[in-house]
Design a protein around this motif. Structure first.
Motif, PDB file in Angstrom:
ATOM      1  N   GLN A 113      45.740  41.613  47.380  1.00 28.26           N
ATOM      2  CA  GLN A 113      46.636  40.583  46.854  1.00 28.26           C
ATOM      3  C   GLN A 113      45.864  39.638  45.923  1.00 28.26           C
ATOM      4  O   GLN A 113      46.348  39.280  44.848  1.00 28.26           O
ATOM      5  CB  GLN A 113      47.282  39.806  47.996  1.00 28.26           C
ATOM      6  N   LEU A 114      44.675  39.244  46.321  1.00 27.20           N
ATOM      7  CA  LEU A 114      43.837  38.391  45.472  1.00 27.20           C
ATOM      8  C   LEU A 114      43.530  39.097  44.155  1.00 27.20           C
ATOM      9  O   LEU A 114      43.563  38.483  43.084  1.00 27.20           O
ATOM     10  CB  LEU A 114      42.542  38.017  46.195  1.00 27.20           C
ATOM     11  N   SER A 115      43.258  40.387  44.235  1.00 28.78           N
ATOM     12  CA  SER A 115      42.980  41.164  43.032  1.00 28.78           C
ATOM     13  C   SER A 115      44.172  41.127  42.076  1.00 28.78           C
ATOM     14  O   SER A 115      44.006  40.919  40.871  1.00 28.78           O
ATOM     15  CB  SER A 115      42.662  42.612  43.413  1.00 28.78           C
ATOM     16  N   LYS A 149      44.270  39.276  38.392  1.00 25.96           N
ATOM     17  CA  LYS A 149      44.625  40.038  37.198  1.00 25.96           C
ATOM     18  C   LYS A 149      45.798  39.382  36.473  1.00 25.96           C
ATOM     19  O   LYS A 149      45.780  39.238  35.246  1.00 25.96           O
ATOM     20  CB  LYS A 149      44.978  41.481  37.578  1.00 25.96           C
ATOM     21  N   THR A 150      46.808  38.948  37.214  1.00 25.19           N
ATOM     22  CA  THR A 150      47.978  38.291  36.619  1.00 25.19           C
ATOM     23  C   THR A 150      47.580  36.986  35.934  1.00 25.19           C
ATOM     24  O   THR A 150      47.999  36.712  34.813  1.00 25.19           O
ATOM     25  CB  THR A 150      49.048  38.005  37.701  1.00 25.19           C
ATOM     26  N   HIS A 151      46.753  36.204  36.608  1.00 23.00           N
ATOM     27  CA  HIS A 151      46.311  34.929  36.027  1.00 23.00           C
ATOM     28  C   HIS A 151      45.491  35.169  34.757  1.00 23.00           C
ATOM     29  O   HIS A 151      45.649  34.434  33.773  1.00 23.00           O
ATOM     30  CB  HIS A 151      45.502  34.135  37.042  1.00 23.00           C
ATOM     31  N   ARG A 179      36.185  33.834  30.333  1.00 18.66           N
ATOM     32  CA  ARG A 179      36.850  33.633  31.630  1.00 18.66           C
ATOM     33  C   ARG A 179      37.871  34.739  31.882  1.00 18.66           C
ATOM     34  O   ARG A 179      37.942  35.298  32.986  1.00 18.66           O
ATOM     35  CB  ARG A 179      37.516  32.252  31.651  1.00 18.66           C
ATOM     36  N   VAL A 180      38.673  35.068  30.873  1.00 16.79           N
ATOM     37  CA  VAL A 180      39.672  36.141  31.012  1.00 16.79           C
ATOM     38  C   VAL A 180      38.972  37.452  31.333  1.00 16.79           C
ATOM     39  O   VAL A 180      39.357  38.169  32.268  1.00 16.79           O
ATOM     40  CB  VAL A 180      40.525  36.272  29.733  1.00 16.79           C
ATOM     41  N   LYS A 181      37.931  37.760  30.590  1.00 21.47           N
ATOM     42  CA  LYS A 181      37.197  39.004  30.801  1.00 21.47           C
ATOM     43  C   LYS A 181      36.592  39.040  32.206  1.00 21.47           C
ATOM     44  O   LYS A 181      36.699  40.052  32.915  1.00 21.47           O
ATOM     45  CB  LYS A 181      36.097  39.138  29.742  1.00 21.47           C
ATOM     46  N   SER A 182      35.985  37.933  32.596  1.00 16.97           N
ATOM     47  CA  SER A 182      35.352  37.848  33.918  1.00 16.97           C
ATOM     48  C   SER A 182      36.388  38.004  35.039  1.00 16.97           C
ATOM     49  O   SER A 182      36.148  38.741  36.008  1.00 16.97           O
ATOM     50  CB  SER A 182      34.638  36.505  34.045  1.00 16.97           C
ATOM     51  N   ASP A 183      37.519  37.313  34.903  1.00 14.31           N
ATOM     52  CA  ASP A 183      38.562  37.420  35.928  1.00 14.31           C
ATOM     53  C   ASP A 183      39.127  38.835  36.014  1.00 14.31           C
ATOM     54  O   ASP A 183      39.388  39.340  37.112  1.00 14.31           O
ATOM     55  CB  ASP A 183      39.685  36.414  35.656  1.00 14.31           C
ATOM     56  N   LYS A 184      39.305  39.481  34.875  1.00 15.11           N
ATOM     57  CA  LYS A 184      39.804  40.872  34.884  1.00 15.11           C
ATOM     58  C   LYS A 184      38.792  41.804  35.552  1.00 15.11           C
ATOM     59  O   LYS A 184      39.162  42.671  36.334  1.00 15.11           O
ATOM     60  CB  LYS A 184      40.100  41.342  33.458  1.00 15.11           C
TER      61      LYS A 184
END
Length: 164
Positions: free
Chosen positions: A80-82, A86-88, A35-40
């Motif tokens: 902003q979504l990006s 990235k922060t999340h 999930r972290v990898k995918s979100d990044k």
């Protein structure tokens, strides 16, 4: 010896439960890492898209209209979504995922410790039930021999006294 066999089933059940929990935690960890990898990657792709659009749009925005304002707003919100994604992703990686990794290590250590203590208890139980029991049986047999020998000597002494 029913008590010992009941404990064996309990021990096996505890090991199965610990193994199941560790497998589940590893699955959750793998899911969170993906999930972290995918979100990044998603955040990076959105940012690249916005950067590409910015390069193309700056040269074409000579005229300000409602459509161009809407377009700029959409690009800004995508940027902003990006940043938020990235922060999340970074927060998830440094917070829950890190704590989950530590919890897995702790559970593995607890399991290892439990197995060691169980083996130590089993060895002590074997020592008490087998080794010391055998010593007591041998001692008992020796005492029976001595008692029988003493009885024989007593009977012989009584027989000698009766003869006299």
């Amino acid at each position: 010896m029913g008590f010992g066999s009941d404990l064996k089933y309990s021990h096996d059940a505890l090991l199965k439960l610990q193994d199941w929990e560790l497998r589940l935690l590893e699955t959750v960890k793998k899911f969170m890492a993906i999930r972290v990898k995918s979100d990044k990657e998603y955040a990076s792709t959105l940012q690249n898209l916005c950067n590409q659009v910015d390069k193309e749009s700056t040269s074409q925005l000579d005229y300000i209209s409602n459509v161009s304002k809407s377009w700029l707003l959409m690009v800004q919100q995508t940027e902003q979504l990006s940043r938020i994604m990235k922060t999340h992703a970074e927060d998830l990686n440094s917070g829950p995922l890190h704590r989950l990794t530590m919890m897995i290590k702790d559970k593995q250590q607890v399991k290892k410790s439990y197995i060691g203590v169980h083996q130590q208890i089993e060895a002590e139980m074997f020592k008490v039930t087998k080794t010391e029991l055998e010593k007591l049986k041998c001692s008992y047999r020796q005492l029976i021999k001595e008692v029988n020998s003493a009885k024989e000597k007593y009977k012989e002494a009584v027989a000698k006294v009766k003869k006299k």
